[in-house]
Design a protein around this motif. Structure first.
Motif, PDB file in Angstrom:
ATOM      1  N   TRP A 112       0.833  -1.194   0.000  1.00  0.00           N
ATOM      2  CA  TRP A 112       0.000   0.000   0.000  1.00  0.00           C
ATOM      3  C   TRP A 112       0.870   1.248   0.000  1.00  0.00           C
ATOM      4  O   TRP A 112       1.662   1.473   0.907  1.00  0.00           O
ATOM      5  CB  TRP A 112      -0.933  -0.020   1.200  1.00  0.00           C
ATOM      6  N   ASN A 129      -6.417   1.574   0.204  1.00  0.00           N
ATOM      7  CA  ASN A 129      -6.076   0.761   1.364  1.00  0.00           C
ATOM      8  C   ASN A 129      -5.249   1.550   2.374  1.00  0.00           C
ATOM      9  O   ASN A 129      -5.486   1.472   3.587  1.00  0.00           O
ATOM     10  CB  ASN A 129      -5.286  -0.490   0.953  1.00  0.00           C
ATOM     11  N   PHE A 146      -6.234   2.253   6.238  1.00  0.00           N
ATOM     12  CA  PHE A 146      -5.295   1.754   7.239  1.00  0.00           C
ATOM     13  C   PHE A 146      -4.872   2.876   8.189  1.00  0.00           C
ATOM     14  O   PHE A 146      -4.949   2.742   9.416  1.00  0.00           O
ATOM     15  CB  PHE A 146      -4.086   1.147   6.514  1.00  0.00           C
ATOM     16  N   GLU A 171      -2.418  -4.839  12.677  1.00  0.00           N
ATOM     17  CA  GLU A 171      -3.029  -5.995  12.014  1.00  0.00           C
ATOM     18  C   GLU A 171      -4.540  -5.833  11.885  1.00  0.00           C
ATOM     19  O   GLU A 171      -5.127  -6.187  10.871  1.00  0.00           O
ATOM     20  CB  GLU A 171      -2.672  -7.289  12.748  1.00  0.00           C
ATOM     21  N   ALA A 196      -5.225  -3.301   9.163  1.00  0.00           N
ATOM     22  CA  ALA A 196      -5.044  -3.907   7.843  1.00  0.00           C
ATOM     23  C   ALA A 196      -6.238  -4.779   7.483  1.00  0.00           C
ATOM     24  O   ALA A 196      -6.701  -4.781   6.333  1.00  0.00           O
ATOM     25  CB  ALA A 196      -3.754  -4.722   7.810  1.00  0.00           C
ATOM     26  N   GLY A 231      -7.909  -6.438   3.065  1.00  0.00           N
ATOM     27  CA  GLY A 231      -8.127  -7.296   4.225  1.00  0.00           C
ATOM     28  C   GLY A 231      -9.508  -7.920   4.236  1.00  0.00           C
ATOM     29  O   GLY A 231      -9.661  -9.118   4.518  1.00  0.00           O
ATOM     30  N   VAL A 261      -3.264 -12.024   9.724  1.00  0.00           N
ATOM     31  CA  VAL A 261      -2.723 -10.769   9.197  1.00  0.00           C
ATOM     32  C   VAL A 261      -1.358 -10.478   9.798  1.00  0.00           C
ATOM     33  O   VAL A 261      -1.177 -10.560  11.011  1.00  0.00           O
ATOM     34  CB  VAL A 261      -3.679  -9.595   9.509  1.00  0.00           C
ATOM     35  N   ALA A 268       1.485  -7.329   9.409  1.00  0.00           N
ATOM     36  CA  ALA A 268       2.027  -6.094   8.844  1.00  0.00           C
ATOM     37  C   ALA A 268       3.536  -6.272   8.859  1.00  0.00           C
ATOM     38  O   ALA A 268       4.172  -6.227   9.905  1.00  0.00           O
ATOM     39  CB  ALA A 268       1.594  -4.897   9.663  1.00  0.00           C
ATOM     40  N   VAL A 283       3.217   0.456   3.200  1.00  0.00           N
ATOM     41  CA  VAL A 283       2.849  -0.658   4.077  1.00  0.00           C
ATOM     42  C   VAL A 283       2.874  -1.944   3.256  1.00  0.00           C
ATOM     43  O   VAL A 283       2.263  -2.015   2.189  1.00  0.00           O
ATOM     44  CB  VAL A 283       1.440  -0.446   4.686  1.00  0.00           C
ATOM     45  N   VAL A 335       1.741  -5.759   3.749  1.00  0.00           N
ATOM     46  CA  VAL A 335       0.927  -6.587   4.632  1.00  0.00           C
ATOM     47  C   VAL A 335       0.640  -7.914   3.956  1.00  0.00           C
ATOM     48  O   VAL A 335       0.538  -7.987   2.735  1.00  0.00           O
ATOM     49  CB  VAL A 335      -0.368  -5.843   5.031  1.00  0.00           C
TER      50      VAL A 335
END
Length: 144
Positions: free
Chosen positions: A45, A52, A56, A67, A70, A76, A87, A89, A102, A104
């Protein structure tokens, strides 16, 4: 474009005026390759595709753990619909609530990792899926 890497599916979905809904494009990608062939879905992201990332950051600013934040972003939610609820990160760059990058990963428990990664698709339509699948098939079965 399709490449193989450790069973991880990476999608870049950009909704446009003539594309299907984002959820349909996500489902088409997962369903085409088969959820049984995917051990994790990865999201990168960045500000260039902010949906996203914005969600987030908003969730983190509200006090949500990384998490959970996300899991509440589009990727997600879509990953969870297919059973990818673990999840992680993995790489978060920037200040809390103002992250700029990010990485994830959404995984399933107990699934053997297989090779699959799909990257750099801006308009994930059925035609794009067909082209990607054709390229993936040729890459995995070079003699056919």
């Amino acid at each position: 474009m399709a490449t193989a890497k450790d069973g991880v599916l990476s999608l870049a979905i950009e909704k446009g005026p003539t594309t299907p809904r984002g959820s349909q494009m996500f489902d088409d990608g997962v369903n085409h390759f088969g959820v049984e062939n995917i051990s994790a879905i990865e999201g990168k992201w960045v500000p260039a595709m902010p949906s996203n990332l914005n969600t987030f950051n908003q969730m983190v600013r509200g006090g949500m753990p990384l998490e959970e934040a996300a899991a509440n972003a589009f990727t997600g939610k879509m990953a969870a619909r297919h059973g990818f609820t673990n999840v992680q990160a993995q790489n978060v760059v920037g200040d809390p609530g103002a992250y700029t990058n990010v990485l994830v990963r959404f995984a399933r428990q107990g699934v053997r990792w297989k090779m699959l990664q799909l990257t750099s698709v801006s308009a994930f339509t059925k035609d794009a899926v067909s082209l990607i699948c054709s390229a993936f098939s040729q890459w995995t079965n070079p003699s056919s």
